[in-house]
Write a protein that holds these residues in place. Sequence first.
Motif, mmCIF file in Angstrom:
data_model
loop_
_atom_site.group_PDB
_atom_site.id
_atom_site.type_symbol
_atom_site.label_atom_id
_atom_site.label_comp_id
_atom_site.label_asym_id
_atom_site.label_seq_id
_atom_site.Cartn_x
_atom_site.Cartn_y
_atom_site.Cartn_z
ATOM 1 N N THR A 140 45.744 45.505 46.548
ATOM 2 C CA THR A 140 44.779 44.415 46.687
ATOM 3 C C THR A 140 44.184 44.079 45.324
ATOM 4 O OG1 THR A 140 44.218 45.304 48.850
ATOM 5 C CG2 THR A 140 42.690 43.681 47.932
ATOM 6 N N VAL A 141 43.874 45.141 44.576
ATOM 7 C CA VAL A 141 43.202 44.957 43.285
ATOM 8 C C VAL A 141 44.122 44.269 42.264
ATOM 9 C CG1 VAL A 141 42.144 46.149 41.324
ATOM 10 C CG2 VAL A 141 41.605 46.864 43.655
ATOM 11 N N LYS A 142 45.347 44.764 42.164
ATOM 12 C CA LYS A 142 46.254 44.222 41.146
ATOM 13 C C LYS A 142 46.525 42.716 41.357
ATOM 14 C CE LYS A 142 50.774 44.675 39.143
ATOM 15 N NZ LYS A 142 52.070 45.303 39.152
ATOM 16 N N PRO A 143 46.866 42.271 42.583
ATOM 17 C CA PRO A 143 47.119 40.831 42.748
ATOM 18 C C PRO A 143 45.860 39.976 42.532
ATOM 19 C CG PRO A 143 47.992 42.075 44.606
ATOM 20 C CD PRO A 143 47.154 43.016 43.831
ATOM 21 N N TRP A 144 44.693 40.569 42.734
ATOM 22 C CA TRP A 144 43.457 39.794 42.552
ATOM 23 C C TRP A 144 43.338 39.279 41.115
ATOM 24 C CZ3 TRP A 144 39.094 40.330 39.477
ATOM 25 C CH2 TRP A 144 38.013 39.487 39.810
ATOM 26 N N PHE A 145 43.852 40.047 40.176
ATOM 27 C CA PHE A 145 43.742 39.678 38.754
ATOM 28 C C PHE A 145 44.711 38.559 38.352
ATOM 29 C CE2 PHE A 145 41.600 43.807 38.351
ATOM 30 C CZ PHE A 145 40.551 43.449 37.524
ATOM 31 N N ALA A 146 45.730 38.318 39.191
ATOM 32 C CA ALA A 146 46.729 37.297 38.838
ATOM 33 C C ALA A 146 46.036 35.953 38.649
ATOM 34 C CB ALA A 146 47.791 37.216 39.936
ATOM 35 N N GLY A 147 46.238 35.340 37.506
ATOM 36 C CA GLY A 147 45.607 34.044 37.225
ATOM 37 C C GLY A 147 44.232 34.178 36.595
ATOM 38 N N ARG A 148 43.641 35.351 36.649
ATOM 39 C CA ARG A 148 42.309 35.542 36.057
ATOM 40 C C ARG A 148 42.388 36.131 34.653
ATOM 41 N NH1 ARG A 148 41.145 36.436 41.627
ATOM 42 N NH2 ARG A 148 39.342 35.181 42.287
ATOM 43 N N ILE A 149 43.451 36.905 34.413
ATOM 44 C CA ILE A 149 43.654 37.469 33.067
ATOM 45 C C ILE A 149 45.071 37.113 32.606
ATOM 46 C CG2 ILE A 149 41.987 39.369 33.226
ATOM 47 C CD1 ILE A 149 44.368 41.197 34.014
ATOM 48 N N PRO A 150 45.276 37.054 31.296
ATOM 49 C CA PRO A 150 46.582 36.565 30.794
ATOM 50 C C PRO A 150 47.691 37.619 30.779
ATOM 51 C CG PRO A 150 45.102 36.968 28.964
ATOM 52 C CD PRO A 150 44.328 37.304 30.194
ATOM 53 N N PHE A 151 47.632 38.633 31.636
ATOM 54 C CA PHE A 151 48.702 39.640 31.681
ATOM 55 C C PHE A 151 48.627 40.381 33.005
ATOM 56 C CE2 PHE A 151 44.928 41.469 29.733
ATOM 57 C CZ PHE A 151 44.740 42.623 30.459
ATOM 58 N N SER A 152 49.576 41.245 33.266
ATOM 59 C CA SER A 152 49.554 42.062 34.473
ATOM 60 C C SER A 152 49.702 43.526 34.065
ATOM 61 C CB SER A 152 50.708 41.645 35.384
ATOM 62 O OG SER A 152 50.657 42.434 36.545
ATOM 63 N N PHE A 153 49.354 44.438 34.962
ATOM 64 C CA PHE A 153 49.423 45.866 34.611
ATOM 65 C C PHE A 153 49.819 46.663 35.851
ATOM 66 C CE2 PHE A 153 45.167 44.565 35.772
ATOM 67 C CZ PHE A 153 44.832 45.443 36.773
ATOM 68 N N ASP A 154 50.188 47.901 35.644
ATOM 69 C CA ASP A 154 50.587 48.758 36.773
ATOM 70 C C ASP A 154 49.489 49.754 37.092
ATOM 71 O OD1 ASP A 154 53.159 47.727 37.294
ATOM 72 O OD2 ASP A 154 53.865 48.685 35.429
#
Lengths: 252, 60
Positions: A140-154
């Motif tokens: 839930t947490v990881k997809p929430w950041f999509a579009g809010r920060i310019p990268f993704s993480f594991d």
Amino acid sequence: MTCDSVRRKLEPYIDSELTAGELAEFEAHLRGCASCAAEALGLLQGKRMTRAAGARYSPTPEFRLRMEQSIRVKPRLPWWTARFPKLVTAFVMALLLLVSVTLWVGHAEREQGFAELTDLHVATLASLNPIDVVSTDRHTVKPWFAGRIPFSFDLPELQNSEFTLVGGRVAYFEHSSGAQLLFNLRKHQLSVFIFKEQFGEIPFRGGLSTATELAFHIETWSEGGLRYCIVSDAPASDVHALSKLLRSATHP
Amino acid sequence: VPFREVILLCDVEEMGYQEIADTLTIPIGTVMSRLSRARRAMRDLLHDANIQSASRGTPS
């Protein structure tokens, strides 16, 4: 060949340093020019005289031995060290100063970065709404950041560990947005900051390193173009355990 | 000393310019200019010595 150019080459001529082509041209001129020929002859006689004088005196064996020893022991320094000892000293001093200033500035920037992240962590804990996405589920947490920060993480699987994910929020540090994740360990709270590694903006360099700022333990490392930083009042060993867990998520 | 060593290496030891440059670890251009100045200095010295001995020899 003019007389001027011949006069310039008189010495290489008597020292047999002219090329075959030059020599032919040179001798042709000498045959026709009495004054250049006289000049060349004078020089040649001087050279022969010197050689004869040099051969007349031979050094004693003791003197030769002493000279050979002094040559062997004394290393030949570049000419500029002998001529400008002050210049060399000044250069070395300037280099040392530059290196120490660079190191000091790097250290000061790093300390300031840690202080800022510690402030962010404390401000988050003091806030009434410390987190924007409240969830213990990493999916839930990881997809929430999509579009809010310019990268993704594991994020790692936390089921078999003492840590629990509380949630996350967008954090701003050194003019860039990143992720701040909040974890619980017993009564301690740990902030994990993740930012894009940008040269000249994030003041931390290199691999894993630790620090202590106002009794908060900090651990930072770089992985896959991202800069991770954990800040917590939990013991350093727990901070390191979480860092290991997070690093295992990117390198399972 | 810089003058003496090039004269010695070139005229007495009969070394080439490049050999002298390698031995003294100086550029070949420096070998040539030193050699030229050394020979001029030596010529001037001998010239002065000649004049002095000649003036001592002649009755006043």
